[in-house]
Design a protein around this motif. Structure first.
Motif, PDB file in Angstrom:
ATOM      1  N   GLY A  33     -12.920   0.530   3.314  1.00  0.00           N
ATOM      2  CA  GLY A  33     -13.263  -0.393   4.395  1.00  0.00           C
ATOM      3  C   GLY A  33     -13.937   0.252   5.591  1.00  0.00           C
ATOM      4  N   TYR A  42       1.165   4.796   0.949  1.00  0.00           N
ATOM      5  CA  TYR A  42       0.508   5.626   1.952  1.00  0.00           C
ATOM      6  C   TYR A  42       1.132   7.015   1.921  1.00  0.00           C
ATOM      7  N   ILE A  72     -16.041   1.682  -4.558  1.00  0.00           N
ATOM      8  CA  ILE A  72     -16.314   0.483  -3.760  1.00  0.00           C
ATOM      9  C   ILE A  72     -17.382   0.798  -2.716  1.00  0.00           C
ATOM     10  N   TYR A 102       0.834  -1.201   0.000  1.00  0.00           N
ATOM     11  CA  TYR A 102       0.000   0.000   0.000  1.00  0.00           C
ATOM     12  C   TYR A 102       0.869   1.251   0.000  1.00  0.00           C
ATOM     13  N   GLY A 139      -7.580   6.218  -5.168  1.00  0.00           N
ATOM     14  CA  GLY A 139      -7.868   4.881  -5.679  1.00  0.00           C
ATOM     15  C   GLY A 139      -9.342   4.677  -5.966  1.00  0.00           C
ATOM     16  N   GLU A 140      -9.778   3.450  -5.800  1.00  0.00           N
ATOM     17  CA  GLU A 140     -11.145   3.062  -6.153  1.00  0.00           C
ATOM     18  C   GLU A 140     -12.095   3.015  -4.958  1.00  0.00           C
ATOM     19  N   GLY A 141     -11.632   3.449  -3.793  1.00  0.00           N
ATOM     20  CA  GLY A 141     -12.440   3.352  -2.580  1.00  0.00           C
ATOM     21  C   GLY A 141     -13.808   3.988  -2.679  1.00  0.00           C
ATOM     22  N   SER A 152      -9.918   5.519   0.579  1.00  0.00           N
ATOM     23  CA  SER A 152      -8.972   4.863  -0.326  1.00  0.00           C
ATOM     24  C   SER A 152      -9.401   3.427  -0.601  1.00  0.00           C
ATOM     25  N   THR A 153      -9.494   2.610   0.429  1.00  0.00           N
ATOM     26  CA  THR A 153      -9.976   1.240   0.219  1.00  0.00           C
ATOM     27  C   THR A 153     -11.478   1.143   0.462  1.00  0.00           C
ATOM     28  N   THR A 161      -9.285  -1.971   6.644  1.00  0.00           N
ATOM     29  CA  THR A 161      -8.777  -1.013   5.660  1.00  0.00           C
ATOM     30  C   THR A 161      -7.647  -1.667   4.880  1.00  0.00           C
ATOM     31  N   GLY A 162      -6.999  -0.883   4.048  1.00  0.00           N
ATOM     32  CA  GLY A 162      -5.882  -1.402   3.258  1.00  0.00           C
ATOM     33  C   GLY A 162      -4.660  -1.710   4.088  1.00  0.00           C
ATOM     34  N   TYR A 163      -4.634  -1.226   5.332  1.00  0.00           N
ATOM     35  CA  TYR A 163      -3.435  -1.404   6.142  1.00  0.00           C
ATOM     36  C   TYR A 163      -3.722  -1.768   7.596  1.00  0.00           C
TER      37      TYR A 163
END
Length: 190
Positions: free
Chosen positions: A128, A22, A159, A20, A154-156, A125-126, A99-101
């Motif tokens: 989540g 960041y 999503i 990721y 990004g695509e968050g 971002s993600t 999340t992504g992280y």
């Protein structure tokens, strides 16, 4: 519009957390230094482009707090913080987020069925965190009037919209290319 925010994002350092990319930025991380003019620009952007026909502003700990505070001060609308700490208050709702992280529990207090809210956050971002929180609030019977992130990465956004049906607004869309933040668009250009 949002020139200080854009410049500060372009100048943000990038660190890797696994796979990721960041970016470290005062609005999204609180370091190295939060410029009050950048924070004010962000809050005024939400005020201008967000639907503030709400009872409460809702944010997620930690990096939504300063955004919600600034927005609350300029609008007079009270805010609620979804915390990472359990308090055990009556009506508290636990939410699991990924999340992504990271991943963990969040706890919703201070909201009740019928409340009209705007959810504000630093970055999507993600997706989540937003997905988990939006689904939990919807299940609680809270009327989600608007959803706003200062930064979209990004695509968050897509999503979240696909999973929840709520539009996610942002002030600035960024991507990390070759280790640098690039501005891909902003609300003032739409």
């Amino acid at each position: 519009m949002f020139e200080k925010l854009k410049i500060s994002l372009i100048e943000a350092p990038i660190i890797k957390k696994g796979d990721y990319n960041y970016f470290v930025h005062p609005i999204t991380d609180g370091v190295p230094l939060v410029d009050p003019d950048v924070l004010k620009e962000a809050a005024e952007g939400i005020k201008k482009f967000g639907n503030l026909n709400v009872d409460k502003i809702v944010c997620v700990e930690a990096m939504g707090i300063h955004i919600a505070t600034a927005l609350s001060i300029i609008t007079g609308i009270p805010f609620v913080v979804i915390r990472k700490r359990q308090y055990g208050l009556e009506g508290e709702v636990a939410v699991h987020q990924i999340t992504g992280y990271s991943h963990g529990e969040l706890y919703i207090n201070g909201l009740k069925k019928g409340d009209k809210i705007i959810l504000v956050d630093d970055v999507v971002s993600t997706g989540g965190t937003m997905i988990a929180v939006l689904k939990a609030m919807e299940k609680m019977g809270i009327e989600i009037v608007d959803v706003f992130a200062i930064v979209e990465k990004g695509e968050g956004k897509y999503i979240v919209e696909g999973e929840t049906g709520f539009e996610v607004k942002s002030l600035v869309k960024v991507n990390v290319v070759d280790g640098k933040v690039q501005i891909e668009g902003s609300r003032d250009e739409n």
